[in-house]
Design a protein around this motif. Sequence first.
Motif, mmCIF file in Angstrom:
data_model
loop_
_atom_site.group_PDB
_atom_site.id
_atom_site.type_symbol
_atom_site.label_atom_id
_atom_site.label_comp_id
_atom_site.label_asym_id
_atom_site.label_seq_id
_atom_site.Cartn_x
_atom_site.Cartn_y
_atom_site.Cartn_z
ATOM 1 N N ALA A 37 0.814 -1.211 0.000
ATOM 2 C CA ALA A 37 0.000 0.000 0.000
ATOM 3 C C ALA A 37 0.851 1.267 0.000
ATOM 4 C CB ALA A 37 -0.938 0.005 1.205
ATOM 5 N N GLY A 38 2.108 1.148 0.450
ATOM 6 C CA GLY A 38 2.983 2.311 0.528
ATOM 7 C C GLY A 38 4.393 1.980 0.106
ATOM 8 N N ALA A 39 5.230 2.999 0.050
ATOM 9 C CA ALA A 39 6.610 2.833 -0.385
ATOM 10 C C ALA A 39 7.447 2.143 0.686
ATOM 11 C CB ALA A 39 7.216 4.195 -0.706
ATOM 12 N N GLY A 40 8.532 1.508 0.239
ATOM 13 C CA GLY A 40 9.478 0.928 1.191
ATOM 14 C C GLY A 40 9.670 -0.561 1.083
ATOM 15 N N GLY A 41 8.845 -1.255 0.289
ATOM 16 C CA GLY A 41 9.014 -2.691 0.131
ATOM 17 C C GLY A 41 8.981 -3.431 1.455
ATOM 18 N N ALA A 42 9.813 -4.463 1.565
ATOM 19 C CA ALA A 42 9.837 -5.294 2.771
ATOM 20 C C ALA A 42 10.340 -4.544 3.990
ATOM 21 C CB ALA A 42 10.698 -6.534 2.531
ATOM 22 N N TRP A 43 11.045 -3.424 3.789
ATOM 23 C CA TRP A 43 11.541 -2.659 4.929
ATOM 24 C C TRP A 43 10.402 -2.183 5.831
ATOM 25 C CZ3 TRP A 43 16.544 -2.694 6.084
ATOM 26 C CH2 TRP A 43 17.457 -3.011 5.068
ATOM 27 N N GLN A 44 9.208 -2.066 5.297
ATOM 28 C CA GLN A 44 8.064 -1.647 6.096
ATOM 29 C C GLN A 44 7.695 -2.664 7.173
ATOM 30 O OE1 GLN A 44 4.773 0.106 3.436
ATOM 31 N NE2 GLN A 44 6.010 -1.111 2.022
ATOM 32 N N HIS A 45 8.152 -3.897 7.000
ATOM 33 C CA HIS A 45 7.741 -4.984 7.882
ATOM 34 C C HIS A 45 8.875 -5.498 8.758
ATOM 35 C CE1 HIS A 45 4.106 -5.004 5.454
ATOM 36 N NE2 HIS A 45 4.887 -5.024 4.383
ATOM 37 N N ALA A 46 9.980 -4.777 8.814
ATOM 38 C CA ALA A 46 11.141 -5.215 9.579
ATOM 39 C C ALA A 46 10.931 -5.002 11.075
ATOM 40 C CB ALA A 46 12.382 -4.458 9.116
ATOM 41 N N TRP A 47 11.726 -5.717 11.874
ATOM 42 C CA TRP A 47 11.641 -5.529 13.321
ATOM 43 C C TRP A 47 12.217 -4.168 13.705
ATOM 44 C CZ3 TRP A 47 14.815 -9.145 10.938
ATOM 45 C CH2 TRP A 47 16.186 -9.028 11.144
ATOM 46 N N GLU A 48 11.838 -3.690 14.874
ATOM 47 C CA GLU A 48 12.110 -2.313 15.271
ATOM 48 C C GLU A 48 13.587 -1.973 15.326
ATOM 49 O OE1 GLU A 48 10.124 -1.505 18.925
ATOM 50 O OE2 GLU A 48 8.100 -1.864 18.088
ATOM 51 N N SER A 49 14.424 -2.895 15.744
ATOM 52 C CA SER A 49 15.840 -2.583 15.955
ATOM 53 C C SER A 49 16.714 -2.831 14.738
ATOM 54 C CB SER A 49 16.386 -3.405 17.135
ATOM 55 O OG SER A 49 16.376 -4.797 16.816
ATOM 56 N N LEU A 50 16.129 -3.246 13.630
ATOM 57 C CA LEU A 50 16.926 -3.600 12.456
ATOM 58 C C LEU A 50 17.680 -2.392 11.910
ATOM 59 C CD1 LEU A 50 17.764 -5.651 10.283
ATOM 60 C CD2 LEU A 50 15.733 -4.959 8.987
ATOM 61 N N HIS A 51 18.966 -2.588 11.655
ATOM 62 C CA HIS A 51 19.815 -1.575 11.022
ATOM 63 C C HIS A 51 20.524 -2.197 9.822
ATOM 64 C CE1 HIS A 51 19.163 0.611 14.734
ATOM 65 N NE2 HIS A 51 19.845 1.638 14.271
ATOM 66 N N LEU A 52 20.931 -1.355 8.895
ATOM 67 C CA LEU A 52 21.748 -1.808 7.779
ATOM 68 C C LEU A 52 23.110 -2.294 8.269
ATOM 69 C CD1 LEU A 52 21.093 1.037 5.163
ATOM 70 C CD2 LEU A 52 20.117 -1.254 5.165
ATOM 71 N N PHE A 53 23.789 -3.066 7.429
ATOM 72 C CA PHE A 53 25.139 -3.522 7.731
ATOM 73 C C PHE A 53 26.180 -2.484 7.331
ATOM 74 C CE2 PHE A 53 23.196 -7.188 8.860
ATOM 75 C CZ PHE A 53 22.971 -8.167 7.908
#
Length: 363
Positions: A37-53
């Motif tokens: 429904a919105g922008a961001g792909g799967a990143w919209q559903h990630a856990w709260e503390s997730l950060h990039l590598f």
Amino acid sequence: MTTSVDVVVIGGGQSGLAAGYHLRRLGLDFAILDAEAGAGGAWQHAWESLHLFSPAAYSSLPGRPMPVQAGEVYPDASHVIGYLTAYEQRYELPIHRPVRVQGVHRDGQLLRAETDSGTWRTRAVISATGTWWRPFLPAVPGRAAFRGRQLHTVEYRSPRDFAGQRVVVVGGGNSGAQIAADLAYTSDLTWVTQRPARFLADDIDGRALFDAATARRRALDAGTTDTGGVASLGDIVAVPPVREARDAGLLKASPMFTRLTTNSVEWSDGTSTAADSVIWCTGFRPALSHLAPLGLRGPRGHIPTTGTRAVGEPRLHLLGYGDWTGPASATLIGVGRPARDAARDIAELLDVPTRGSGRAART
């Protein structure tokens, strides 16, 4: 309703946007169909503390560097969503959402994408649906008998949901290590891995992983010795939360158990650990069910490809599913080059005059 375009891109996450950038740059007529429904792909559903590598400068899609996130070396998921939202707006990418593609069919000289909101006829398709929507759960004995809570990485959100619980986290990759680190301070944690946990050196992040994946692909293409790629370095990037939990002695992996009971996990030697919840961080498979009508599926569920192009259907390209569709193509920084190659290949196949530049050339 039937709509016709030169190219249909299926998926509006990072891979679909990278494809859109290069298709726009070449002046092709295309549409991006996104089930979200919105922008961001799967990143919209990630856990709260997730950060990039990787730092922001090494986590960018083609054409526009990711801005630095204040106070963070490694941007979090919300920052990535903001970046992807701004990216698609900046390049005026023709995204239609929410549109779910139900199947791609051959239709004479064209391909036909049937969706929940109409039919799209097209000369080429780029599938960029990723893997997040197809979590993998191993067939462990007793899984159906366990009465506690079971969930996959895709369903995990916060350690608050497991405070004070006995939690078993299964998986020796980055997701397993990060979620285990997340839970280590507030839960009675048991972390299990199929083989001993392999942490990368603390100074290695996504930059080095991208270089390793690229070097391996070049070696394989040249017919020289396989460098081993990312797997030769280890399995787990020691991002700060993982490093802190590890150094505090809170992140010690046990061998994989052999079965579950109604309220515990058991090992082959008869020992057991009581569990309220089991979190399966056991990976994903490519989400390709929409391509089933084409009959292209090969070993392990993959569609055989040359680069990103499907061997059995030259009008189809697959983008962002893993190294088999381009070195590090499932990452922000890695998807740009295979997206460019796919767009150029399609332009050549369709014999479409291209501008070589255009609105997507702005930076």
